[in-house]
Design a protein around this motif. Structure first.
Motif, PDB file in Angstrom:
ATOM      1  N   CYS A 121      -2.725  -7.319  12.606  1.00  0.00           N
ATOM      2  CA  CYS A 121      -2.833  -5.858  12.615  1.00  0.00           C
ATOM      3  C   CYS A 121      -4.293  -5.474  12.784  1.00  0.00           C
ATOM      4  O   CYS A 121      -5.187  -6.144  12.253  1.00  0.00           O
ATOM      5  CB  CYS A 121      -2.285  -5.267  11.310  1.00  0.00           C
ATOM      6  SG  CYS A 121      -2.280  -3.455  11.304  1.00  0.00           S
ATOM      7  N   MET A 123      -5.543  -2.528  11.833  1.00  0.00           N
ATOM      8  CA  MET A 123      -5.878  -1.352  11.026  1.00  0.00           C
ATOM      9  C   MET A 123      -6.795  -1.651   9.834  1.00  0.00           C
ATOM     10  O   MET A 123      -7.395  -0.740   9.282  1.00  0.00           O
ATOM     11  CB  MET A 123      -4.598  -0.661  10.525  1.00  0.00           C
ATOM     12  CG  MET A 123      -3.698  -0.153  11.640  1.00  0.00           C
ATOM     13  SD  MET A 123      -4.465   1.132  12.637  1.00  0.00           S
ATOM     14  CE  MET A 123      -4.335   0.456  14.278  1.00  0.00           C
ATOM     15  N   GLN A 124      -6.843  -2.895   9.410  1.00  0.00           N
ATOM     16  CA  GLN A 124      -7.792  -3.326   8.360  1.00  0.00           C
ATOM     17  C   GLN A 124      -7.679  -2.569   7.043  1.00  0.00           C
ATOM     18  O   GLN A 124      -8.703  -2.297   6.403  1.00  0.00           O
ATOM     19  CB  GLN A 124      -9.228  -3.204   8.881  1.00  0.00           C
ATOM     20  CG  GLN A 124      -9.495  -4.099  10.074  1.00  0.00           C
ATOM     21  CD  GLN A 124     -10.937  -4.037  10.525  1.00  0.00           C
ATOM     22  OE1 GLN A 124     -11.461  -2.952  10.808  1.00  0.00           O
ATOM     23  NE2 GLN A 124     -11.583  -5.174  10.582  1.00  0.00           N
ATOM     24  N   CYS A 125      -6.483  -2.203   6.645  1.00  0.00           N
ATOM     25  CA  CYS A 125      -6.345  -1.547   5.337  1.00  0.00           C
ATOM     26  C   CYS A 125      -6.893  -2.487   4.263  1.00  0.00           C
ATOM     27  O   CYS A 125      -6.633  -3.689   4.290  1.00  0.00           O
ATOM     28  CB  CYS A 125      -4.883  -1.193   5.067  1.00  0.00           C
ATOM     29  SG  CYS A 125      -4.220  -0.087   6.319  1.00  0.00           S
ATOM     30  N   PHE A 127      -6.417  -3.202   1.241  1.00  0.00           N
ATOM     31  CA  PHE A 127      -5.607  -3.910   0.230  1.00  0.00           C
ATOM     32  C   PHE A 127      -4.585  -4.830   0.871  1.00  0.00           C
ATOM     33  O   PHE A 127      -3.719  -5.366   0.185  1.00  0.00           O
ATOM     34  CB  PHE A 127      -4.880  -2.878  -0.651  1.00  0.00           C
ATOM     35  CG  PHE A 127      -4.241  -1.769   0.146  1.00  0.00           C
ATOM     36  CD1 PHE A 127      -3.004  -1.943   0.737  1.00  0.00           C
ATOM     37  CD2 PHE A 127      -4.912  -0.567   0.339  1.00  0.00           C
ATOM     38  CE1 PHE A 127      -2.435  -0.947   1.500  1.00  0.00           C
ATOM     39  CE2 PHE A 127      -4.345   0.447   1.107  1.00  0.00           C
ATOM     40  CZ  PHE A 127      -3.103   0.249   1.688  1.00  0.00           C
ATOM     41  N   CYS A 128      -4.644  -5.017   2.197  1.00  0.00           N
ATOM     42  CA  CYS A 128      -3.552  -5.690   2.899  1.00  0.00           C
ATOM     43  C   CYS A 128      -4.002  -6.996   3.532  1.00  0.00           C
ATOM     44  O   CYS A 128      -4.989  -7.037   4.282  1.00  0.00           O
ATOM     45  CB  CYS A 128      -3.004  -4.749   3.972  1.00  0.00           C
ATOM     46  SG  CYS A 128      -1.754  -5.522   5.008  1.00  0.00           S
ATOM     47  N   THR A 130      -2.503  -8.683   5.851  1.00  0.00           N
ATOM     48  CA  THR A 130      -2.344  -8.665   7.312  1.00  0.00           C
ATOM     49  C   THR A 130      -3.564  -8.032   7.969  1.00  0.00           C
ATOM     50  O   THR A 130      -4.014  -8.479   9.025  1.00  0.00           O
ATOM     51  CB  THR A 130      -1.086  -7.860   7.710  1.00  0.00           C
ATOM     52  OG1 THR A 130       0.007  -8.314   6.924  1.00  0.00           O
ATOM     53  CG2 THR A 130      -0.766  -8.057   9.173  1.00  0.00           C
ATOM     54  N   GLY A 131      -4.084  -6.989   7.327  1.00  0.00           N
ATOM     55  CA  GLY A 131      -5.253  -6.313   7.876  1.00  0.00           C
ATOM     56  C   GLY A 131      -6.442  -7.252   8.012  1.00  0.00           C
ATOM     57  O   GLY A 131      -7.276  -7.088   8.908  1.00  0.00           O
ATOM     58  N   GLY A 166       6.697  -4.174   8.334  1.00  0.00           N
ATOM     59  CA  GLY A 166       6.166  -5.529   8.268  1.00  0.00           C
ATOM     60  C   GLY A 166       4.769  -5.592   8.857  1.00  0.00           C
ATOM     61  O   GLY A 166       4.030  -4.609   8.860  1.00  0.00           O
ATOM     62  N   GLY A 168       1.736  -5.377  11.073  1.00  0.00           N
ATOM     63  CA  GLY A 168       1.353  -4.507  12.186  1.00  0.00           C
ATOM     64  C   GLY A 168       1.549  -3.037  11.892  1.00  0.00           C
ATOM     65  O   GLY A 168       2.215  -2.646  10.941  1.00  0.00           O
ATOM     66  N   GLU A 169       0.908  -2.224  12.726  1.00  0.00           N
ATOM     67  CA  GLU A 169       1.059  -0.764  12.659  1.00  0.00           C
ATOM     68  C   GLU A 169       2.026  -0.377  13.779  1.00  0.00           C
ATOM     69  O   GLU A 169       1.685  -0.455  14.967  1.00  0.00           O
ATOM     70  CB  GLU A 169      -0.319  -0.110  12.842  1.00  0.00           C
ATOM     71  CG  GLU A 169      -0.318   1.330  13.321  1.00  0.00           C
ATOM     72  CD  GLU A 169       0.450   2.295  12.427  1.00  0.00           C
ATOM     73  OE1 GLU A 169       0.218   2.310  11.216  1.00  0.00           O
ATOM     74  OE2 GLU A 169       1.309   3.049  12.969  1.00  0.00           O
ATOM     75  N   VAL A 202       0.409   4.288   9.307  1.00  0.00           N
ATOM     76  CA  VAL A 202      -0.731   4.493   8.431  1.00  0.00           C
ATOM     77  C   VAL A 202      -1.363   5.870   8.705  1.00  0.00           C
ATOM     78  O   VAL A 202      -2.261   6.301   7.994  1.00  0.00           O
ATOM     79  CB  VAL A 202      -1.720   3.314   8.633  1.00  0.00           C
ATOM     80  CG1 VAL A 202      -2.498   3.436   9.922  1.00  0.00           C
ATOM     81  CG2 VAL A 202      -2.629   3.119   7.458  1.00  0.00           C
ATOM     82  N   SER A 357       3.249  -7.023   6.326  1.00  0.00           N
ATOM     83  CA  SER A 357       2.762  -6.384   5.131  1.00  0.00           C
ATOM     84  C   SER A 357       3.840  -5.919   4.181  1.00  0.00           C
ATOM     85  O   SER A 357       4.286  -6.690   3.365  1.00  0.00           O
ATOM     86  CB  SER A 357       1.756  -5.335   5.517  1.00  0.00           C
ATOM     87  OG  SER A 357       2.169  -4.080   5.306  1.00  0.00           O
TER      88      SER A 357
HETATM   89  S1  SF4 Z   1      -0.005  -4.082   8.233  1.00  0.00           S
HETATM   90 FE1  SF4 Z   1       0.117  -1.942   7.519  1.00  0.00          FE
HETATM   91  S2  SF4 Z   1      -0.949  -1.936   5.532  1.00  0.00           S
HETATM   92 FE2  SF4 Z   1      -1.516  -3.856   6.582  1.00  0.00          FE
HETATM   93  S3  SF4 Z   1      -3.442  -3.405   7.688  1.00  0.00           S
HETATM   94 FE3  SF4 Z   1      -1.753  -3.003   9.117  1.00  0.00          FE
HETATM   95  S4  SF4 Z   1      -1.280  -0.811   8.873  1.00  0.00           S
HETATM   96 FE4  SF4 Z   1      -2.493  -1.429   7.090  1.00  0.00          FE
END
Ligand code: SF4
Length: 363
Positions: A121, A123-125, A127-128, A130-131, A166, A168-169, A202, A357
């Motif tokens: 992903c 998006m680099q959230c 707390f995640c 996957t990010g 799951g 990815g965004e 997101v 995620s």
């Molecule tokens: S999978 Fe969802 S929560 Fe995790 S970084 Fe990507 S958008 Fe954010």
């Protein structure tokens, strides 16, 4: 046209009219009814069995030679014995790994499938897990649908829904996700009710607007997690691309189309995003929108000493809960399961270096 060196189109990524047109383009006499029956046999398989009236021999020969019927390979499936969440790890033909999670619903014998939309992903959230992987590539519609069919066909009961929460965004891979959702909701595809397909974002403002304008009928969840611009940017870096007011306006547009409560997800981070300032900011931004808030406990694969987030305490959670209730906003505390097998929200990158995620129990 499919040339000698071109890959064949994937059956699990096709709608009936597309399969029919593809075969006709290659000189096969085909009609849409045959395409519907053929897809029902392959994609609804396990629910409908073999169609009573099979397509013509010419159609079957054409489909065999001109369409790739391949599935994703299942690398691993692990069930968390404490809550029954089952995590699947899939391998694509190019070696990319992705995951899906089968989630038991409150209604006994019913399940939903949490689907990935991308490998990694972008998006680099904060707390995640996957990010932290970064983005490898988008998943194609056939990969999403193949994952769904595999999980559904092995379910010890009925799969009644699908959630794009799951890896990815989903709105970063908009067209493929919408195509997959169309196949999943097609009567000769996944046969899932449109309202039982949920897409989570997101907060990509242009795509929320597009989704609202296109009126697909799938449900949307916007992950808000903070209504304070600076804090939200720190937690969800993509928030830096949009003004909070523009996000609120997009949510309002969707709300007008959805004609019901708009669900916002709130990943609750202990000591971070459950103060009165958040509640005041929600009121100021979205006080006029009929909202519902899904509270999700964070599942950070890291320890606190490594910079990981802790879960909110009962006291913190209850104070936030009470403050939100003062806004007369319905609140649902989501069970975030699968933690023992790293199938939970925000943990799914842990075991194989590429995963999803959230795995959050829906209703
Ligand atoms: S999978 Fe969802 S929560 Fe995790 S970084 Fe990507 S958008 Fe954010």
């Amino acid at each position: 046209m499919v040339g000698p060196s071109q890959p064949l189109p994937r059956l699990f990524g096709m709608l009936p009219e597309e399969l029919c047109a593809h075969l006709q383009d290659h000189g096969v006499r085909a009609n849409e009814g045959e395409a519907r029956r053929y897809l029902a046999h392959w994609i609804s398989h396990g629910q409908t069995g073999v169609p009573r009236k099979p397509p013509s021999r010419k159609f079957l020969d054409g489909a065999r030679d001109l369409v790739d019927h391949g599935h994703l390979e299942v690398v691993e499936r692990v069930t968390d014995p404490t809550d029954g969440f089952t995590k699947y790890l899939f391998r694509s033909p190019d070696g990319a790994l992705s995951e899906a999670v089968r989630i038991p619903l409150a209604k006994e014998g019913c399940f939903t499938v949490c689907l990935s939309s991308q490998v990694g992903c972008a998006m680099q959230c904060d707390f995640c897990a996957t990010g932290r992987l970064g983005l490898t590539r988008n998943l194609a519609p056939w990969e999403i649908v193949s994952a769904f069919c595999t999980v559904r066909d092995e379910a010890p009961g009925r799969v009644t829904g699908a959630v794009f929460m799951g890896q990815g965004e989903p709105f970063h891979n908009y067209d493929a996700v919408i195509q997959a959702a169309r196949i999943l909701s097609d009567p000769c595809g996944g046969r899932i009710a449109k309202k039982a397909i949920t897409i989570s974002t997101v907060g990509l403002v242009p795509q929320i607007r597009r989704f609202a304008a296109e009126r697909h009928g799938y449900r949307l969840i916007v992950s808000l997690t903070s209504a304070l611009p600076e804090r939200r940017r720190a937690l969800l870096p993509v928030a830096g691309r949009f003004e909070m007011e523009d996000l609120a306006a997009a949510i309002r547009e969707y709300s007008e189309v959805a004609k019901g409560l708009v669900t916002v997800a709130w990943v609750l981070l202990g000591g971070v995003n459950h103060d009165q300032a958040e509640v005041d900011a929600i009121r100021a931004l979205l006080g006029d929108v009929p909202l519902r808030v899904n509270l999700i406990d964070v599942n950070d694969a890291r320890e606190e000493a490594e910079g990981g987030y802790r879960r909110a305490t009962e006291v913190e959670r209850n104070l936030f809960f009470d403050a939100l209730q003062a806004l007369e906003v319905p609140i649902v505390r989501r069970y975030s399961g699968g933690g023992n097998e790293k199938a939970a929200c925000g943990m799914l990158a842990a075991s194989h270096g590429a995963t999803a995620s959230p795995a959050t129990r829906a209703e």
